[in-house]
Structure formats: C-alpha cells, structure tokens
Scaffold this motif. Sequence first.
Motif, PDB file in Angstrom:
ATOM      1  N   GLU A 179       0.829  -1.209   0.000  1.00  0.00           N
ATOM      2  CA  GLU A 179       0.000   0.000   0.000  1.00  0.00           C
ATOM      3  C   GLU A 179       0.866   1.263   0.000  1.00  0.00           C
ATOM      4  O   GLU A 179       0.495   2.281  -0.594  1.00  0.00           O
ATOM      5  CB  GLU A 179      -0.942   0.007   1.203  1.00  0.00           C
ATOM      6  CG  GLU A 179      -2.012  -1.073   1.182  1.00  0.00           C
ATOM      7  CD  GLU A 179      -3.117  -0.812   0.163  1.00  0.00           C
ATOM      8  OE1 GLU A 179      -3.165   0.303  -0.407  1.00  0.00           O
ATOM      9  OE2 GLU A 179      -3.931  -1.722  -0.061  1.00  0.00           O
ATOM     10  N   LYS A 182       1.913   1.812  -3.465  1.00  0.00           N
ATOM     11  CA  LYS A 182       0.764   2.314  -4.221  1.00  0.00           C
ATOM     12  C   LYS A 182       0.595   3.814  -4.019  1.00  0.00           C
ATOM     13  O   LYS A 182       0.364   4.555  -4.991  1.00  0.00           O
ATOM     14  CB  LYS A 182      -0.509   1.589  -3.785  1.00  0.00           C
ATOM     15  CG  LYS A 182      -1.765   2.038  -4.518  1.00  0.00           C
ATOM     16  CD  LYS A 182      -3.038   1.634  -3.778  1.00  0.00           C
ATOM     17  CE  LYS A 182      -3.289   2.516  -2.575  1.00  0.00           C
ATOM     18  NZ  LYS A 182      -4.560   2.184  -1.878  1.00  0.00           N
ATOM     19  N   HIS A 183       0.730   4.279  -2.798  1.00  0.00           N
ATOM     20  CA  HIS A 183       0.550   5.703  -2.534  1.00  0.00           C
ATOM     21  C   HIS A 183       1.545   6.549  -3.318  1.00  0.00           C
ATOM     22  O   HIS A 183       1.205   7.618  -3.830  1.00  0.00           O
ATOM     23  CB  HIS A 183       0.672   5.979  -1.035  1.00  0.00           C
ATOM     24  CG  HIS A 183      -0.476   5.445  -0.237  1.00  0.00           C
ATOM     25  ND1 HIS A 183      -0.377   5.125   1.104  1.00  0.00           N
ATOM     26  CD2 HIS A 183      -1.757   5.172  -0.596  1.00  0.00           C
ATOM     27  CE1 HIS A 183      -1.550   4.681   1.538  1.00  0.00           C
ATOM     28  NE2 HIS A 183      -2.389   4.694   0.520  1.00  0.00           N
ATOM     29  N   TRP A 192       7.624   7.322  -4.313  1.00  0.00           N
ATOM     30  CA  TRP A 192       7.825   6.051  -5.018  1.00  0.00           C
ATOM     31  C   TRP A 192       9.312   5.793  -5.211  1.00  0.00           C
ATOM     32  O   TRP A 192       9.808   4.688  -4.985  1.00  0.00           O
ATOM     33  CB  TRP A 192       7.096   6.065  -6.359  1.00  0.00           C
ATOM     34  CG  TRP A 192       7.626   5.067  -7.346  1.00  0.00           C
ATOM     35  CD1 TRP A 192       8.412   5.321  -8.427  1.00  0.00           C
ATOM     36  CD2 TRP A 192       7.424   3.642  -7.336  1.00  0.00           C
ATOM     37  NE1 TRP A 192       8.716   4.161  -9.098  1.00  0.00           N
ATOM     38  CE2 TRP A 192       8.116   3.106  -8.444  1.00  0.00           C
ATOM     39  CE3 TRP A 192       6.727   2.771  -6.503  1.00  0.00           C
ATOM     40  CZ2 TRP A 192       8.138   1.749  -8.741  1.00  0.00           C
ATOM     41  CZ3 TRP A 192       6.741   1.408  -6.793  1.00  0.00           C
ATOM     42  CH2 TRP A 192       7.439   0.914  -7.899  1.00  0.00           C
ATOM     43  N   GLY A 237      -4.547  -1.116  -8.464  1.00  0.00           N
ATOM     44  CA  GLY A 237      -4.058  -2.424  -8.057  1.00  0.00           C
ATOM     45  C   GLY A 237      -5.091  -3.277  -7.361  1.00  0.00           C
ATOM     46  O   GLY A 237      -4.894  -4.484  -7.174  1.00  0.00           O
ATOM     47  N   HIS A 238      -6.223  -2.681  -6.970  1.00  0.00           N
ATOM     48  CA  HIS A 238      -7.219  -3.385  -6.174  1.00  0.00           C
ATOM     49  C   HIS A 238      -8.318  -4.037  -7.003  1.00  0.00           C
ATOM     50  O   HIS A 238      -8.970  -4.966  -6.526  1.00  0.00           O
ATOM     51  CB  HIS A 238      -7.851  -2.432  -5.149  1.00  0.00           C
ATOM     52  CG  HIS A 238      -6.950  -2.105  -4.007  1.00  0.00           C
ATOM     53  ND1 HIS A 238      -5.730  -1.483  -4.185  1.00  0.00           N
ATOM     54  CD2 HIS A 238      -7.077  -2.308  -2.667  1.00  0.00           C
ATOM     55  CE1 HIS A 238      -5.157  -1.334  -2.992  1.00  0.00           C
ATOM     56  NE2 HIS A 238      -5.952  -1.816  -2.063  1.00  0.00           N
ATOM     57  N   MET A 267      -1.095  -4.498  -8.862  1.00  0.00           N
ATOM     58  CA  MET A 267      -0.410  -3.286  -9.324  1.00  0.00           C
ATOM     59  C   MET A 267       0.446  -3.562 -10.556  1.00  0.00           C
ATOM     60  O   MET A 267       0.520  -2.726 -11.466  1.00  0.00           O
ATOM     61  CB  MET A 267       0.448  -2.695  -8.199  1.00  0.00           C
ATOM     62  CG  MET A 267      -0.372  -2.055  -7.101  1.00  0.00           C
ATOM     63  SD  MET A 267       0.603  -1.027  -5.958  1.00  0.00           S
ATOM     64  CE  MET A 267       1.605  -2.267  -5.145  1.00  0.00           C
ATOM     65  N   SER A 271      -0.463  -1.887 -14.010  1.00  0.00           N
ATOM     66  CA  SER A 271       0.590  -1.070 -14.627  1.00  0.00           C
ATOM     67  C   SER A 271       0.803  -1.496 -16.077  1.00  0.00           C
ATOM     68  O   SER A 271       1.021  -0.650 -16.963  1.00  0.00           O
ATOM     69  CB  SER A 271       1.896  -1.198 -13.841  1.00  0.00           C
ATOM     70  OG  SER A 271       1.764  -0.645 -12.553  1.00  0.00           O
TER      71      SER A 271
END
Length: 355
Positions: A179, A182-183, A192, A237-238, A267, A271
């Motif tokens: 997570e 992801k943020h 990132w 990603g969810h 993810m 992507s």
Amino acid sequence: MESIQANGYVVHFNENGYEALNKHLQEKKYSNIFIIVDSHTNEFCLPRFLPLIETELAIEIIEFDAGESFKNIETCVSIWNVLTELGADRKTLVLNLGGGVVTDLGGFVSSTFKRGIDFINIPTTLLSMVDASVGGKTGVDLGNLKNQIGVINVPIMVLIDTSYLETLPQNEMRSGLAEMLKHGLIYDKTEWEKFLDLKSIDFADFDTFIYRSVAIKNEIVIQDPTEQNIRKALNFGHTLGHAIESYFLENENKTTLLHGEAIAVGMILESYISWQKKLISLDEFVQIKETIKAIFDDIIFEKNDLAPILELLIHDKKNEYGTIQFALIDGIGKIKINQEVENELINKAFKDYKS
C-alpha cells in the motif's frame, strides 16, 4: 510526530496517541469500554496496550479468531450478542486493537450497534496503519467477496503506535509495504522513488515513511470522503488484486494470500494495462514491475485460474452500470479513474506477469 487532522477525527502517533486517548477518556463520560481483538493481537499487543490506558471504567475484552475468513457477518452477530449480554449501551466506547480485519469489522460492529456507538482504532499492522487507519471505511466480506457489506463512518480518533510492528512477521510487513508503494505510484513520484533501492532505506527512520503514507491517503480522502471521484485513485491495483485475493481465499487448492501480496500482483497487472493504454512508458512499466517483483514472491497462476478471477470482477464495488472500472496510472505519481478495460487486455496482462 505531529498528529494528522483527518476528515472529522485526528490520527495520533506513538506517545501522543496515548495522551490523546487518556485525555478523551477523562473528558467523555463513557459507561464502559470494550476492546475488540483477534487471537493474535490478544496475545501479542493487548499486554502492551492495557497498562497504557488510564481509566477506572470497566473494561471487557472481546476476541475472535484471526484471519480474513472470520471477517464476516457471523462474527459481527457473535460480537453484537456479547456486547448485549455484557451491558453495552449508547455510552459504550469500543477500542479496535488489531490489523485491518479487526478495525474494519470492529468499526462496522460499532457503527451499527444501537445505531452507532463511539469507536477508536488502534492499528497494529503496517497495512492497517497506512491503509485502514484513514478514510472511515468499515465492513465485512460476503462469502469470498471482499468488503461487500459496510458503511463509511469515522472513528473518534486513530492511534498509530509503530512499536506494535515488532510483533509482525516479515510477510506481514511486506503486505503493508504494497500500500505504501501504491501511494507513491498514484500521488507522489518522489515517494515512489525512495523505494527503488530498498537497501538504501534507513528502517530505523521508517516512522517517517509511515507518516508520509498516512498523509497521502488522508490528503486524497479529505478531497472525496465518499469515493465519488479522486478517492477512486486508491483503488489502483485493487480491481484485479481483490479478485485474485478472493479467488485464492475460496479455492482450497490455493494458498490464501495476504492482502498486500494480492495487491502487489494487481499493481503489476494494472501497470501493464496502463502501459498498453499509453498512459505510462515502457521504461516506467519495467521499473514498476521489477521493483515490486524484487520485494514480493511470484504468484503462480494456472490457465484455468483466469476465468474465475475475471468472473469475480463483476462483483467489484467500483463497478458502475455493469461496467468494470479501473484506476490506472497516468504517469508515475498521477492517476486516471473510471477506465474500462476489455478482458483480452486483462488476459495479456496475466500472460506478461508470468513471463
């Protein structure tokens, strides 16, 4: 660390959290306190937590078995019954001490018991600290379908004490890391890039990474509390990750995945879809794929797994008017919501993941 003002409540960190909790207990006239734990947090976290509460109120502990498979309405019914039998009323306070299963379920139990009683979340896993701690989503699974039943209702406060992370195995820490990655991907390219070389991260200062991750999610949720617009970015990603998680949960021939393990796969897949839709470059996709695969073990998918996974997408909460909605990366650090994706491209994404 400075507390974070969320939408209707405050997220406190470490010692500040216990000070805020005890001050709240002094000021608010509660009738009693119930602490909801699972079998893991009852053993590993409750002994640390209880001595830090300053109150003369009666405290009752409600425990349920640990694991996603117990995040269901049957567990809620048993807890509602215990609350009733032990004299919980409208002035009862519930403290949810545990990971995302405990805070999601405990928040839902509290939000619906006698039409709503106060609750405070004390997340004890990395995943629950950076994800479930912010946003007010509560709820349970319906069979193997993730988070189908629930309400958005904020706690009185959230207390994040990172010392509880010492009780976690490595796979649980990795689950939470998904997570955090992801943020960065959806909101903060600089964040990132901090994870591109894990060897360079000073884990002694990991609290600052947790703090930034909580702040990112909070900044998004404040703009869109009920997920009508930008909050959908958090679903990156969810869409596929939840379907994979549900499929592995219900299939007795599969090893159940942790949430972050499934989201890591999601993810990578989403992507790839972002790249195929020309939203990110090939170099960006390769960077994402290699970074995530360096942290998470590969998940094995057989040919006959894909059809039932795609079938589960139909039940995704994010769907509107019968179409499957994706949140895709529009360059690292940015997101594009409400994207429709055809099954052929999803199948190609799985094929690429296995390559």
